[in-house]
Every structure is written in structure tokens, then in C-alpha cells.
Scaffold this active site. Structure first.
Site, short mmCIF file in Angstrom:
data_model
loop_
_atom_site.label_atom_id
_atom_site.label_comp_id
_atom_site.label_asym_id
_atom_site.label_seq_id
_atom_site.Cartn_x
_atom_site.Cartn_y
_atom_site.Cartn_z
N TRP A 7 0.83 -1.21 0.00
CA TRP A 7 0.00 0.00 0.00
C TRP A 7 0.86 1.26 0.00
O TRP A 7 0.59 2.22 -0.73
CB TRP A 7 -0.92 0.00 1.23
CG TRP A 7 -1.81 1.21 1.32
CD1 TRP A 7 -3.03 1.36 0.75
CD2 TRP A 7 -1.52 2.43 1.99
NE1 TRP A 7 -3.55 2.62 1.04
CE2 TRP A 7 -2.63 3.29 1.80
CE3 TRP A 7 -0.44 2.89 2.76
CZ2 TRP A 7 -2.69 4.57 2.34
CZ3 TRP A 7 -0.49 4.18 3.28
CH2 TRP A 7 -1.60 5.00 3.08
N ASP A 44 -6.25 -2.61 -1.05
CA ASP A 44 -6.17 -2.78 0.41
C ASP A 44 -6.61 -1.52 1.15
O ASP A 44 -6.74 -1.54 2.38
CB ASP A 44 -4.74 -3.16 0.82
CG ASP A 44 -4.36 -4.56 0.37
OD1 ASP A 44 -5.25 -5.43 0.36
OD2 ASP A 44 -3.19 -4.78 0.03
N ASP A 45 -6.85 -0.45 0.41
CA ASP A 45 -7.27 0.82 1.01
C ASP A 45 -8.78 0.77 1.30
O ASP A 45 -9.60 0.67 0.38
CB ASP A 45 -6.95 1.97 0.06
CG ASP A 45 -7.15 3.32 0.72
OD1 ASP A 45 -6.15 3.91 1.15
OD2 ASP A 45 -8.30 3.77 0.80
N TYR A 46 -9.14 0.87 2.59
CA TYR A 46 -10.54 0.74 2.98
C TYR A 46 -11.39 1.87 2.39
O TYR A 46 -12.53 1.65 1.94
CB TYR A 46 -10.67 0.74 4.50
CG TYR A 46 -12.10 0.58 4.99
CD1 TYR A 46 -12.70 -0.68 5.02
CD2 TYR A 46 -12.84 1.69 5.40
CE1 TYR A 46 -14.02 -0.82 5.44
CE2 TYR A 46 -14.15 1.55 5.83
CZ TYR A 46 -14.74 0.30 5.85
OH TYR A 46 -16.04 0.15 6.26
N TRP A 75 -12.07 7.90 -4.09
CA TRP A 75 -11.68 8.56 -2.84
C TRP A 75 -12.44 9.88 -2.69
O TRP A 75 -12.85 10.26 -1.59
CB TRP A 75 -10.19 8.84 -2.82
CG TRP A 75 -9.35 7.68 -2.37
CD1 TRP A 75 -9.61 6.82 -1.35
CD2 TRP A 75 -8.09 7.27 -2.92
NE1 TRP A 75 -8.59 5.90 -1.22
CE2 TRP A 75 -7.64 6.15 -2.17
CE3 TRP A 75 -7.29 7.74 -3.96
CZ2 TRP A 75 -6.44 5.50 -2.44
CZ3 TRP A 75 -6.10 7.09 -4.23
CH2 TRP A 75 -5.68 5.99 -3.47
#
Length: 387
Positions: free
Chosen positions: A318, A337-339, A379
């Protein structure tokens, strides 16, 4: 010495500068490719030519418009442009003439130029002459590459990144992975992504600004990232400031200096032992070449960068993916993997739960080769909810 004038002008590639010797038939004496901003471009061309700023005469103004058109994606042939190579030796003049014979959309190697000049074995001398080229673009040294399609060198501001972008304008997919360098790049990629997946169309129309932070080298970028791990931005900034204060006169400590600093000194600045271990491993791997220089990393593909940098203690995939996006501007990075990213996916697609990394990865297949762009907008969806 001939009186010289110069003019700074904007292009799709960035602020360029052109200089010419004044007289009835002004000839181009220097061309400056984009530096970090117009002021830096002007400082460089003023220093190199000793000229004065001036509005261009009609003949030079016409060249300026052709350069603008060229960088907008409509390749121009500059072989008719008169250049002044006063002070340039005969061999370099021959090299420049050979380079000018390479049409837009084509490349030649240093060795091929040497053969053209009936100087086999002079490839290195050809490279040296091109490195001193005072009129890039018009004398198209960017079209000369190393044997086997390897990057070779490029001494203009931006280095190989600039070289790659100049070739891309001419339709040559060469050397370097595509990157997002400007708002225009982002808009173009978003438009293509809309056509690939209309379900994203509304979200891709939202305002978004993005510009990678290219000031950091891989070493300094990872140094900062390690310090910031598991801390609030405010706390991390305070610790980073205290660490930098241990090394007066340096923006960041040099790898060798860091390795020679006792752990207890670094702890006094607020670093934990795991972070000290990670930073010293970063320093060690920078010195042994595992961590590439800023000049080399731009020529490496994403997978190679992940492989190299994730070998550093405390640096996971990450962290490397954040560097790929926010420092290098790579176009097809998808940090599943970034929530927050996966939360954005759930919002956009009306999912009752945040998808797993595996499910998100499968969904993102449709967004290649613009998964970075999709990530930035996803995002943005989450940020809009927060604020």
C-alpha cells in the site's frame, strides 16, 4: 558577440523558452524545455544565453505557434527552422544535422547516428554532443535512444519523463509508463474511463484536482511515508521536523548520515524503534541501489517498483502504491487494500457492504489502464461524504 533576445511562452507541455540572435534574419540560438514553472524556465534561458526578454519578431512568433501546435498533438517538422550554432564544433554540427533528419514519430540510436556519420564506434561521442544540444525539439535529440530501445539520457529539465512525453506527442509509445502530470491529463483519462464504464460517468464528472508531488525522490518520499505511518498528520509533521533538525543544512538526512546516527539520537526526535529500523533499512537499500534514484525510477514499471520497495522493512504494498500515485503519477494503480477506496466503490455501486479487496480487484479490471483515475474519484466520493 551577437545580441540575443528570448521569449517565454506556455505550451501543453509547460512553459518553454526560445532565444534568437537579433537582426534582419533572426535565427534560433537556444530553446528551453519546461522547467518547474515559467520563472525557472526564464532563469535558465537567461543564464544560458545572456539575452534579454523581448516580444518575438514575426519569424520567431511563427515558430512559437508551431511549437504550441506540436505539443498539442499535431506534430510539426522543424527542419526548415534556421538555427545559429555559433561556437559549436564540426562533429557536433554533423550530429545535430543527423538528428534533424529523423522525422517525428521515428527514433534512431546513438550507434545509428554514428554509422550515418561514418564514425562507427563513436556512439558515446554522439551522446555527449546531444547532451550539449542548445536547441532541443528543433534539433530533436529526444528522438535518439540507446541500443535495444533503452532510455539513454536526456539532460533537459524533467529528464527522461520529458523525453518520454515529447515522444508520446509524436505517437511513439516509448520507454516510460504513462503518467498523470496535469489537470489536462486527468480530464482526458476520465473521459476515456467514462466510455469504458458508464456507471462511473456521474462521479467522473465531479470536480477534482490532482498533481503528483514530483519534488520527492524515492528515498525522501518513503522516508516521509515511514514517519507518517500510524500517526495523525500533525503528529507526524512534528516528528519529521525534529528529525530534520538533527541534520542542519539538509532537507532530508543523506542515507549515509542516517546510518551513522545512533538510535538514541533518533529516538530523541520522537521516532519509535521499529521506525528507526525501517528508516535505516531504507537508507541501506538506497545506498546499494535497491531503492532507485529519481532518474531511474521513472523508467521502471509498476511491478518492478513494488517488488523493490516492498523489500524495505516496514514498507508494504500500500505504501508503494501511494508513492506510485501521488509521487510518480502512474495511471493504472489500484490499491485495493485501502478501505476508503473500497468504501467509495460500495457507495457508487450501491453495495450493502464494503467489498473485499479480491472483489474490488475483479471489479477494477474494467477500468484498466486508468485504475488510478478511478481510485482518485472513488476517494473523492468518500471525502465528499466526510465534508
Amino acid at each position: 558577440m551577437k545580441p540575443t533576445a528570448y521569449y517565454i511562452f506556455e505550451t501543453a507541455l509547460g512553459p518553454c523558452g526560445i532565444a534568437w540572435c537579433e537582426g534582419e534574419r533572426p535565427a534560433v540560438t537556444s530553446f528551453q524545455l519546461p522547467d518547474i514553472d515559467a520563472r525557472a524556465t526564464e532563469e535558465r534561458i537567461a543564464r544560458e544565453t545572456g539575452g534579454r526578454p523581448s516580444n518575438p519578431p514575426p519569424a520567431i512568433a511563427a515558430i512559437v505557434e508551431r511549437v504550441r501546435r506540436h505539443f498539442e498533438g499535431y506534430p510539426e517538422d522543424f527542419r526548415d527552422v534556421e538555427v545559429d550554432l555559433d561556437g559549436v564544433g564540426p562533429f557536433a554540427r554533423q550530429v545535430y544535422a543527423a538528428a534533424r533528419a529523423i522525422p517525428a514519430g521515428k527514433t534512431a540510436t546513438y550507434g545509428e547516428i554514428a554509422e550515418t556519420l561514418a564514425r562507427p564506434g563513436a556512439a558515446r561521442a554522439v551522446g555527449y554532443a546531444l547532451g550539449k544540444n542548445p536547441i532541443p525539439l528543433i534539433i530533436p535529440c529526444h528522438r535518439v535512444v540507446a541500443a535495444g530501445g533503452k532510455p539513454g539520457g536526456f539532460s533537459a529539465p524533467g529528464g527522461l519523463t520529458t523525453k518520454s512525453r515529447m515522444l508520446a506527442v509524436e505517437g511513439v509509445a516509448w520507454g516510460l509508463p504513462p503518467t498523470l502530470k496535469s489537470a489536462q491529463d486527468l480530464r482526458r483519462a476520465a473521459a476515456k474511463l467514462k466510455s469504458q464504464d458508464p456507471r462511473l460517468a456521474d462521479w467522473l464528472s465531479q470536480p477534482l484536482s490532482f498533481k503528483p508531488n514530483t519534488e520527492h525522490s524515492p528515498y525522501t518520499g518513503l522516508f516521509s511515508a515511514i514517519v507518517h505511518q500510524q500517526l495523525t498528520p500533525k503528529a507526524a509533521a512534528a516528528i519529521l521536523s525534529r528529525v530534520k533538525a538533527l541534520f542542519p543544512g539538509a532537507t532530508f538526512p543523506e542515507p549515509g548520515e542516517l546510518l551513522g546516527t545512533p538510535d538514541h539520537v533518533l529516538k530523541s526526535a520522537g521516532l519509535s524503534q521499529p521506525k528507526i529500523n525501517a528508516l535505516k533499512d531504507l537508507a541501506s537499500k538506497t545506498l546499494d541501489g535497491t531503492v532507485p534514484t529519481a532518474e531511474i525510477i521513472v523508467a521502471l514499471n509498476d511491478d518492478e517498483i513494488v517488488r523493490r520497495l516492498s523489500s524495505i522493512r516496514g514498507v508494504g504494498r500500500w505504501t508503494v502504491e501511494m508513492l506510485l500515485i501521488f509521487n510518480l503519477g502512474r495511471t493504472d494503480v489500484f490499491p485495493v487494500d485501502d478501505y476508503a477506496l473500497r468504501k467509495g466503490i460500495a457507495k457508487v455501486f450501491g453495495m450493502p457492504e464494503v467489498p473485499s479487496p479480491k472483489k474490488a480487484l475483479a471489479l477494477g479490471d474494467a477500468w484498466q489502464p486508468y485504475r488510478t483515475v478511478a481510485s482518485l474519484y472513488l476517494w473523492n466520493v468518500v471525502n465528499a461524504e466526510i465534508f
